[in-house]
Write a protein that holds these residues in place. Sequence first.
Motif, PDB file in Angstrom:
ATOM      1  N   LEU A   8      21.359  -2.124 -28.969  1.00 39.05           N
ATOM      2  CA  LEU A   8      19.872  -3.141 -27.900  1.00 39.05           C
ATOM      3  C   LEU A   8      18.513  -1.749 -27.890  1.00 39.05           C
ATOM      4  O   LEU A   8      19.047  -0.778 -27.572  1.00 39.05           O
ATOM      5  CB  LEU A   8      20.561  -3.581 -26.795  1.00 39.05           C
ATOM      6  N   PRO A   9      17.880  -2.859 -28.108  1.00 37.53           N
ATOM      7  CA  PRO A   9      16.139  -1.492 -27.899  1.00 37.53           C
ATOM      8  C   PRO A   9      16.461  -0.852 -26.802  1.00 37.53           C
ATOM      9  O   PRO A   9      16.836  -1.412 -25.473  1.00 37.53           O
ATOM     10  CB  PRO A   9      15.098  -2.315 -27.588  1.00 37.53           C
ATOM     11  N   GLN A  10      15.821   0.179 -26.866  1.00 39.29           N
ATOM     12  CA  GLN A  10      16.405   1.487 -25.388  1.00 39.29           C
ATOM     13  C   GLN A  10      14.562   2.043 -25.252  1.00 39.29           C
ATOM     14  O   GLN A  10      14.133   2.025 -25.906  1.00 39.29           O
ATOM     15  CB  GLN A  10      17.244   2.508 -25.315  1.00 39.29           C
ATOM     16  N   GLU A  11      14.235   2.248 -23.788  1.00 41.87           N
ATOM     17  CA  GLU A  11      13.022   2.571 -24.015  1.00 41.87           C
ATOM     18  C   GLU A  11      13.536   4.981 -23.319  1.00 41.87           C
ATOM     19  O   GLU A  11      14.773   4.635 -22.554  1.00 41.87           O
ATOM     20  CB  GLU A  11      12.354   2.450 -22.764  1.00 41.87           C
ATOM     21  N   ASN A  12      12.558   5.765 -23.321  1.00 42.41           N
ATOM     22  CA  ASN A  12      12.570   6.813 -22.416  1.00 42.41           C
ATOM     23  C   ASN A  12      11.922   6.799 -21.410  1.00 42.41           C
ATOM     24  O   ASN A  12      10.576   6.411 -21.610  1.00 42.41           O
ATOM     25  CB  ASN A  12      12.654   7.116 -23.548  1.00 42.41           C
ATOM     26  N   GLY A  13      11.928   7.647 -20.290  1.00 39.54           N
ATOM     27  CA  GLY A  13      11.293   7.913 -19.645  1.00 39.54           C
ATOM     28  C   GLY A  13      11.348   9.226 -18.844  1.00 39.54           C
ATOM     29  O   GLY A  13      12.055  10.163 -18.817  1.00 39.54           O
ATOM     30  N   VAL A  14      10.584   9.792 -18.637  1.00 42.31           N
ATOM     31  CA  VAL A  14      10.767  11.303 -18.325  1.00 42.31           C
ATOM     32  C   VAL A  14       9.619  11.690 -16.946  1.00 42.31           C
ATOM     33  O   VAL A  14       8.438  11.336 -16.247  1.00 42.31           O
ATOM     34  CB  VAL A  14       9.831  12.495 -19.106  1.00 42.31           C
ATOM     35  N   LEU A  15      10.520  12.522 -16.107  1.00 41.71           N
ATOM     36  CA  LEU A  15       8.964  12.518 -14.748  1.00 41.71           C
ATOM     37  C   LEU A  15      10.020  14.360 -13.846  1.00 41.71           C
ATOM     38  O   LEU A  15      10.797  14.578 -14.428  1.00 41.71           O
ATOM     39  CB  LEU A  15       9.949  11.878 -13.610  1.00 41.71           C
ATOM     40  N   THR A  16       8.655  14.589 -13.910  1.00 39.66           N
ATOM     41  CA  THR A  16       8.676  16.211 -13.262  1.00 39.66           C
ATOM     42  C   THR A  16       8.348  16.180 -11.831  1.00 39.66           C
ATOM     43  O   THR A  16       7.392  15.522 -11.123  1.00 39.66           O
ATOM     44  CB  THR A  16       7.658  16.330 -14.329  1.00 39.66           C
ATOM     45  N   LEU A  17       9.692  17.167 -11.066  1.00 37.28           N
ATOM     46  CA  LEU A  17       9.377  16.940  -9.492  1.00 37.28           C
ATOM     47  C   LEU A  17       9.144  18.423  -9.462  1.00 37.28           C
ATOM     48  O   LEU A  17      10.183  19.152 -10.301  1.00 37.28           O
ATOM     49  CB  LEU A  17      10.536  16.242  -8.320  1.00 37.28           C
ATOM     50  N   ARG A  18       9.052  18.562  -8.039  1.00 39.70           N
ATOM     51  CA  ARG A  18       8.697  20.073  -7.462  1.00 39.70           C
ATOM     52  C   ARG A  18      10.390  20.234  -7.203  1.00 39.70           C
ATOM     53  O   ARG A  18      10.954  19.321  -6.296  1.00 39.70           O
ATOM     54  CB  ARG A  18       8.006  20.496  -6.643  1.00 39.70           C
ATOM     55  N   LEU A  19      11.657  21.473  -7.702  1.00 35.20           N
ATOM     56  CA  LEU A  19      12.789  21.568  -6.692  1.00 35.20           C
ATOM     57  C   LEU A  19      12.410  21.955  -5.873  1.00 35.20           C
ATOM     58  O   LEU A  19      13.912  21.759  -5.231  1.00 35.20           O
ATOM     59  CB  LEU A  19      12.753  22.776  -7.785  1.00 35.20           C
TER      60      LEU A  19
END
Length: 430
Positions: free
Chosen positions: A192-203
Motif C-alpha cells: 500500500l502507498p506510504q509517505e515519508n516525513g522528517v523532523l529535526t529537533l535539538r538534542l
Amino acid sequence: MEVGYNEPLSPGGRMYLRQELDASIDSFVQFQNPVDMFAVKAALASLVKTCPRLRSVVIENRGRPHWKELPSLNIIDHIIIVPEEEDEEDGNTQAYINKYLVSLPSMAAFCRNSPLWEVHILPKRHRAIVLRLHHCLGDCVSLLALFLSCCDAPVVDDPVSDVRSKKKGNAEGSIVYASLRDSCFKAPTSNLPQENGVLTLRLDDLKAVKNKLEATINDVFVGLVSCGISKYVGQQLVDGGTENPTICATMVVNIRGHGSKEVLRSIREKGKIPWGNKFGFFLLPIRLENTDDPLKFVRTAKCMIDKRKMSFVAIYTQRVGNVLAKIIGRENVASLVYKFRQNSGMVLSNIVGPSGPIKLATNLITNIGVTLSCLPGAIDVHLISYNGKAFLQFLVAEDVIPEPELLCRYVEEALTEMIADILNVDDVAD
C-alpha cells in the motif's frame, strides 16, 4: 571482522532473506557541498576492504545460506547516479529525498548474484546520497558503525540504552503479550502507498526533558511520539466520541550491551563484539488521549519501559526466535514475524550517532536519516542523533496518516510544550 568463504549467515540474517521479510535499510546522508562521485567511490573502496561481507554473495551450502566472498568487485556497479529532473519538488531537498526513499521499494530488488548493497547519488543540487543495504547484512547499529569507519574523525556517544537489568526478571513479558493481543489494530500490507516525513529537533531539548524527569532519551522519544499522535488524532477523537484508543507499539532495541562506538572498534580491530543483526524488541501499549499535561506521556513511557527492562523480554525475543527457527524452521518464523509486524500499530527505534561533526571524503555531513522499506506497518519512527541534533524519520501508510508533515509539526509542538512546562515548574520553584 573477517568473513571469508562460506561464513554462515546468522539466524537473523537468514530470516531477512525470506520473501516475507525481504527488507532493506535505507539511509540518506546530506552534505555541506555537492557530492563528488570519485571521492565517494574511493570511500566505498575503503569500506569494502574493511568489511568482506560487502564483497560477498549469499549461496546455499547444504541447504543453509552462507557468505561467499567474490574474487573481485566493481564498485561502480553498485553506484547509481540519479538523473536531474525538472519537477524536483520545487527545489525542496528534504521533500525530494522523502519522495525518493518512498519510491525505493518499487525499484528492482537486489540481485542475489551480487553483494546486497547500493549507493544512490542524488542530483547535484541536493548534495545527498542514499545508502541502501539489505537487512541480512546487519542491523542499523552495525551498519552505522560500518559507515563511520570510512568517515573522517568519527566521534560517537555510547550511552547505550541497556535492556539488561541487575534485578531479577519477572513474568512481565508474558503479561504484555497476553494483554496486548486484542489491542493491536491491523496495519496495512507493504504494497500500500506510504509517505515519508522528517523532523529535526535539538538534542539538548530532549536531554532537558530527560534530566528533569530522571528518564532516558528512549522514554522522551516514546513520550514525544505518543503525544504527537494524540494531537494528530485529537480532533477525530472529539468529533467521533472515541474513548482513548490504544496503539500497540513495538520498540526495537540494541541488546549487545554496546553501541556503535564498540562495534566500530570491533570492525577496526577485529574484536569479539557481535556485529550483524543483534536486536530485540518489546511491546508498548500507547494510549492516545487529549491532555493538558504533555509530560504525562513521558512519565507513562518511562514506567512502561522500566518494567520491560526488568523483565528481560527484549533479550528473550531474540533467543526464542533462534530456538523456534531450529524447531519449526526459519520459513515459519519469518511468517510469524511478518504477521507480528502486520499487527503492530507502530515501530520505534533509537540509534545513537556521532556527537560531533564528521566528514566523508572531506565533505561535511549535515543531516542523517534512516528507515526500513519493504515491510508492512502503519507507522515507523526511527530516531538517529548526530552533532547535537535528533533526526526523526517517519514512514507512514497513507490511509492511516495521510499528512506526515502535520504529524511532524505536532511532535515538534509537543516538545515545545514540554520545555515550557519544565521552565514553568522551575520558575515556580524559584
